[in-house]
Every structure is written in C-alpha cells, then in structure tokens.
Design a protein around this motif. Structure first.
Motif, PDB file in Angstrom:
ATOM      1  N   ILE A  32       7.143  -7.168  -6.503  1.00 52.21           N
ATOM      2  CA  ILE A  32       6.382  -6.208  -5.696  1.00 52.21           C
ATOM      3  C   ILE A  32       5.194  -5.715  -6.517  1.00 52.21           C
ATOM      4  CG2 ILE A  32       6.428  -3.941  -4.574  1.00 52.21           C
ATOM      5  CD1 ILE A  32       9.424  -4.461  -4.002  1.00 52.21           C
ATOM      6  N   GLU A  33       4.023  -5.716  -5.885  1.00 52.69           N
ATOM      7  CA  GLU A  33       2.810  -5.224  -6.536  1.00 52.69           C
ATOM      8  C   GLU A  33       2.156  -4.174  -5.636  1.00 52.69           C
ATOM      9  OE1 GLU A  33      -1.552  -6.843  -8.083  1.00 52.69           O
ATOM     10  OE2 GLU A  33      -0.250  -8.175  -6.917  1.00 52.69           O
ATOM     11  N   VAL A  34       1.915  -2.984  -6.169  1.00 54.76           N
ATOM     12  CA  VAL A  34       1.195  -1.951  -5.412  1.00 54.76           C
ATOM     13  C   VAL A  34      -0.293  -2.260  -5.540  1.00 54.76           C
ATOM     14  CG1 VAL A  34       0.707   0.512  -5.174  1.00 54.76           C
ATOM     15  CG2 VAL A  34       3.017  -0.239  -5.783  1.00 54.76           C
ATOM     16  N   VAL A  35      -0.902  -2.666  -4.414  1.00 55.25           N
ATOM     17  CA  VAL A  35      -2.304  -3.095  -4.430  1.00 55.25           C
ATOM     18  C   VAL A  35      -3.260  -1.987  -4.008  1.00 55.25           C
ATOM     19  CG1 VAL A  35      -1.769  -5.531  -4.134  1.00 55.25           C
ATOM     20  CG2 VAL A  35      -2.098  -4.085  -2.103  1.00 55.25           C
ATOM     21  N   ALA A  36      -2.720  -0.901  -3.456  1.00 56.60           N
ATOM     22  CA  ALA A  36      -3.560   0.239  -3.068  1.00 56.60           C
ATOM     23  C   ALA A  36      -2.718   1.501  -3.070  1.00 56.60           C
ATOM     24  CB  ALA A  36      -4.176   0.024  -1.687  1.00 56.60           C
ATOM     25  N   GLU A  37      -3.309   2.599  -3.559  1.00 54.95           N
ATOM     26  CA  GLU A  37      -2.661   3.917  -3.558  1.00 54.95           C
ATOM     27  C   GLU A  37      -3.626   4.908  -2.938  1.00 54.95           C
ATOM     28  OE1 GLU A  37      -1.225   5.428  -7.373  1.00 54.95           O
ATOM     29  OE2 GLU A  37      -1.605   3.431  -8.180  1.00 54.95           O
ATOM     30  N   VAL A  38      -3.148   5.708  -1.998  1.00 59.00           N
ATOM     31  CA  VAL A  38      -3.981   6.754  -1.408  1.00 59.00           C
ATOM     32  C   VAL A  38      -3.182   8.048  -1.316  1.00 59.00           C
ATOM     33  CG1 VAL A  38      -5.420   5.129  -0.095  1.00 59.00           C
ATOM     34  CG2 VAL A  38      -3.398   6.125   0.984  1.00 59.00           C
ATOM     35  N   GLY A  39      -3.903   9.172  -1.277  1.00 56.07           N
ATOM     36  CA  GLY A  39      -3.250  10.474  -1.209  1.00 56.07           C
ATOM     37  C   GLY A  39      -3.517  11.219   0.083  1.00 56.07           C
ATOM     38  N   ARG A  40      -4.253  10.565   1.004  1.00 53.36           N
ATOM     39  CA  ARG A  40      -4.594  11.213   2.272  1.00 53.36           C
ATOM     40  C   ARG A  40      -4.372  10.242   3.432  1.00 53.36           C
ATOM     41  NH1 ARG A  40      -7.989  15.490   2.614  1.00 53.36           N
ATOM     42  NH2 ARG A  40      -8.853  14.568   4.509  1.00 53.36           N
ATOM     43  N   GLY A  41      -4.021  10.792   4.583  1.00 55.33           N
ATOM     44  CA  GLY A  41      -3.798   9.962   5.755  1.00 55.33           C
ATOM     45  C   GLY A  41      -5.033   9.205   6.211  1.00 55.33           C
ATOM     46  N   ASP A  42      -6.205   9.864   6.132  1.00 50.81           N
ATOM     47  CA  ASP A  42      -7.428   9.204   6.611  1.00 50.81           C
ATOM     48  C   ASP A  42      -7.932   8.117   5.667  1.00 50.81           C
ATOM     49  OD1 ASP A  42      -8.268  10.962   4.629  1.00 50.81           O
ATOM     50  OD2 ASP A  42      -9.510  12.172   5.952  1.00 50.81           O
ATOM     51  N   LEU A  52       0.870  -1.178   0.000  1.00 54.87           N
ATOM     52  CA  LEU A  52       0.000   0.000   0.000  1.00 54.87           C
ATOM     53  C   LEU A  52       0.901   1.220   0.000  1.00 54.87           C
ATOM     54  CD1 LEU A  52      -3.107   0.860   2.066  1.00 54.87           C
ATOM     55  CD2 LEU A  52      -1.131   2.353   2.225  1.00 54.87           C
ATOM     56  N   LEU A  53       0.607   2.189  -0.865  1.00 53.61           N
ATOM     57  CA  LEU A  53       1.407   3.403  -0.976  1.00 53.61           C
ATOM     58  C   LEU A  53       0.564   4.619  -0.607  1.00 53.61           C
ATOM     59  CD1 LEU A  53       3.978   4.917  -1.866  1.00 53.61           C
ATOM     60  CD2 LEU A  53       3.112   4.814  -4.202  1.00 53.61           C
ATOM     61  N   ALA A  54       1.007   5.379   0.391  1.00 47.42           N
ATOM     62  CA  ALA A  54       0.316   6.605   0.801  1.00 47.42           C
ATOM     63  C   ALA A  54       1.248   7.784   0.579  1.00 47.42           C
ATOM     64  CB  ALA A  54      -0.108   6.522   2.263  1.00 47.42           C
ATOM     65  N   GLU A  55       0.925   8.615  -0.393  1.00 49.93           N
ATOM     66  CA  GLU A  55       1.736   9.790  -0.764  1.00 49.93           C
ATOM     67  C   GLU A  55       0.780  10.820  -1.350  1.00 49.93           C
ATOM     68  OE1 GLU A  55       3.882  12.665  -1.782  1.00 49.93           O
ATOM     69  OE2 GLU A  55       5.152  11.051  -1.026  1.00 49.93           O
ATOM     70  N   ASP A  56       0.794  12.040  -0.811  1.00 50.27           N
ATOM     71  CA  ASP A  56      -0.196  13.035  -1.241  1.00 50.27           C
ATOM     72  C   ASP A  56       0.132  13.680  -2.585  1.00 50.27           C
ATOM     73  OD1 ASP A  56       1.953  14.340   0.134  1.00 50.27           O
ATOM     74  OD2 ASP A  56       0.737  16.142   0.289  1.00 50.27           O
ATOM     75  N   GLN A  57       1.368  13.661  -3.014  1.00 51.94           N
ATOM     76  CA  GLN A  57       1.722  14.272  -4.298  1.00 51.94           C
ATOM     77  C   GLN A  57       1.557  13.232  -5.412  1.00 51.94           C
ATOM     78  OE1 GLN A  57       5.628  15.959  -3.883  1.00 51.94           O
ATOM     79  NE2 GLN A  57       4.963  17.438  -2.351  1.00 51.94           N
ATOM     80  N   ALA A  58       0.587  13.480  -6.296  1.00 49.19           N
ATOM     81  CA  ALA A  58       0.219  12.498  -7.323  1.00 49.19           C
ATOM     82  C   ALA A  58       1.395  12.119  -8.224  1.00 49.19           C
ATOM     83  CB  ALA A  58      -0.941  13.037  -8.165  1.00 49.19           C
ATOM     84  N   MET A  59       2.217  13.084  -8.583  1.00 50.62           N
ATOM     85  CA  MET A  59       3.340  12.790  -9.477  1.00 50.62           C
ATOM     86  C   MET A  59       4.365  11.889  -8.780  1.00 50.62           C
ATOM     87  SD  MET A  59       5.770  15.386 -11.645  1.00 50.62           S
ATOM     88  CE  MET A  59       4.403  16.081 -12.555  1.00 50.62           C
ATOM     89  N   VAL A  60       4.648  12.182  -7.519  1.00 52.02           N
ATOM     90  CA  VAL A  60       5.596  11.362  -6.753  1.00 52.02           C
ATOM     91  C   VAL A  60       5.020   9.957  -6.562  1.00 52.02           C
ATOM     92  CG1 VAL A  60       6.773  11.099  -4.524  1.00 52.02           C
ATOM     93  CG2 VAL A  60       6.597  13.360  -5.579  1.00 52.02           C
ATOM     94  N   ARG A  61       3.723   9.898  -6.242  1.00 51.96           N
ATOM     95  CA  ARG A  61       3.058   8.605  -6.059  1.00 51.96           C
ATOM     96  C   ARG A  61       3.155   7.763  -7.341  1.00 51.96           C
ATOM     97  NH1 ARG A  61      -1.504  10.458  -4.294  1.00 51.96           N
ATOM     98  NH2 ARG A  61      -2.773  10.148  -6.147  1.00 51.96           N
ATOM     99  N   GLY A  62       2.867   8.387  -8.466  1.00 56.37           N
ATOM    100  CA  GLY A  62       2.953   7.683  -9.747  1.00 56.37           C
ATOM    101  C   GLY A  62       4.360   7.193 -10.039  1.00 56.37           C
ATOM    102  N   ALA A  63       5.356   8.016  -9.733  1.00 53.70           N
ATOM    103  CA  ALA A  63       6.753   7.639  -9.966  1.00 53.70           C
ATOM    104  C   ALA A  63       7.148   6.450  -9.086  1.00 53.70           C
ATOM    105  CB  ALA A  63       7.673   8.824  -9.697  1.00 53.70           C
TER     106      ALA A  63
END
Length: 201
Positions: free
Chosen positions: A27-37, A5-16
């Motif tokens: 490694i497989e990213v099974v979930a991506e979120v941009g907010r802590g909650d 699971l990847l939690a990063e608020d900056q969409a470009m950084v998250r995508g990279a």
C-alpha cells in the motif's frame, strides 16, 4: 502497489495512518489532504485506487465529498474511517458510492485488510454498525425538516431559523412541529440532537 488517498483533518492522526499503511508493503499513500474540498482535485491528480475519508472535516464532510468523488472518479473505491458510528451515516455513505465504513476504534490491522478487500470489490462494514443501521430504520425526516433542525441545533430562535433559511416563522414552526413529532422529542433542540445522534442531519 495499492494507491491510496487519505483525507483526515487532524495532522497527527493523518501522519499516524500514513506510517501505519506504509508498513503494509503493498500500500502506498499517494495523496494526503486535510480538507473535504481538497479531496476531488487531489484524487483527479493522483488517481488513487482507494480513498480513505474521515467524515468530519473542514471544507466539506466525508459523506458529501464521497458522492462528488464517486461521480468524478467512479473507479476509485471509497472507504469511510470515522469516530462517529451513526447508523444514518452508514446508510447515506452507502447511497453515495462508499464501499466500506470503518470505526477508528477498530484494531489497526483491519485497515490494510479493509483496503485490500475494497479493491477486490468487497463491501466492508463494521458489524455492530450494520446491525444498528438495520434496527434503526430509514430517516423519516424530509430534506427541509433536516435543514430546519440543523439550523435549530445551536439553540437558534424561530426568528433566527426563519431568517437563516429565508422562510416565514409560521413555516419554520410547522416544519419543527412535524420533525419534533417524528423524532418523539419534547422540543426542537431535543429533536435536533436525536436526529444528529442517529446520523440523520
């Protein structure tokens, strides 16, 4: 496959980061979120092996979120990936069940290796940050002193801090006086900034 699971608020950084991790093969990213909650609900749904969390996100910082995630899904290994290499952050993260603390300016090849090592049960901490945390000592501020300094950060007056925290002005002055003394600062703004730089707020 290692489920991440990847939690990063900056969409470009998250995508990279997703693109980088997809090159690893195991490694497989099974979930991506941009907010802590969004972290805990996404983790409960996706059941990742490893959660990779940024510290500063809207909806809850990575340190607070890591504690909630550790309680809800203790088998998930938590790594913090951050720009902010503050010793106080490291200590708080480790107390919250985090197994790794990596700085974003580390070589990209270290990320996949850190995820594998975390899953294998190892602790992964940037060596320079570990040394800084050891030399820094423990946070001398009480929870209430931290709250008062946090409120003082934007330059708030005694009256504004008192109103925000539902305290008397005299009580705020007392907390600030002790905090300023503990931080070896000249005033409340300097004390708040120093405490923040150390990761104690």
């Amino acid at each position: 496959m290692i489920r991440v699971l990847l939690a990063e608020d900056q969409a470009m950084v998250r995508g990279a980061l997703v693109a980088l991790l997809s090159l690893a093969g195991d490694i497989e990213v099974v979930a991506e979120v941009g907010r802590g909650d969004e972290v805990v609900p996404a983790a409960l749904e996706a059941r990742p092996d490893v959660a990779l969390l940024d510290i500063e996100m809207p909806g809850g910082d990575g340190l607070t979120v890591s504690a909630a995630l550790h309680r809800q899904l203790p088998e998930c290994r938590i790594l913090i990936l951050t720009t902010f290499g503050r010793p106080g952050y490291l200590k708080q993260a480790l107390a919250n069940g985090v197994v790794g603390f990596l700085l974003k300016d580390a070589p990209s090849a270290q990320l996949a290796t850190a995820i594998r090592r975390a899953l294998a049960g190892e602790r992964i901490v940037d060596p320079g940050l570990a040394m800084a945390a050891l030399s820094e000592g423990d946070n001398p501020l009480t929870e209430r002193e931290r709250e008062v300094l946090r409120a003082a950060l934007p330059g708030a007056s005694i009256a504004e801090i008192a109103a925000q925290l539902f305290l008397s002005e005299g009580t705020v002055r007392n907390y600030l006086s002790v905090a300023i003394q503990k931080m070896g600062a000249r005033n409340r703004i300097e004390a708040a900034q120093l405490a923040r730089q150390k990761g104690w707020l």
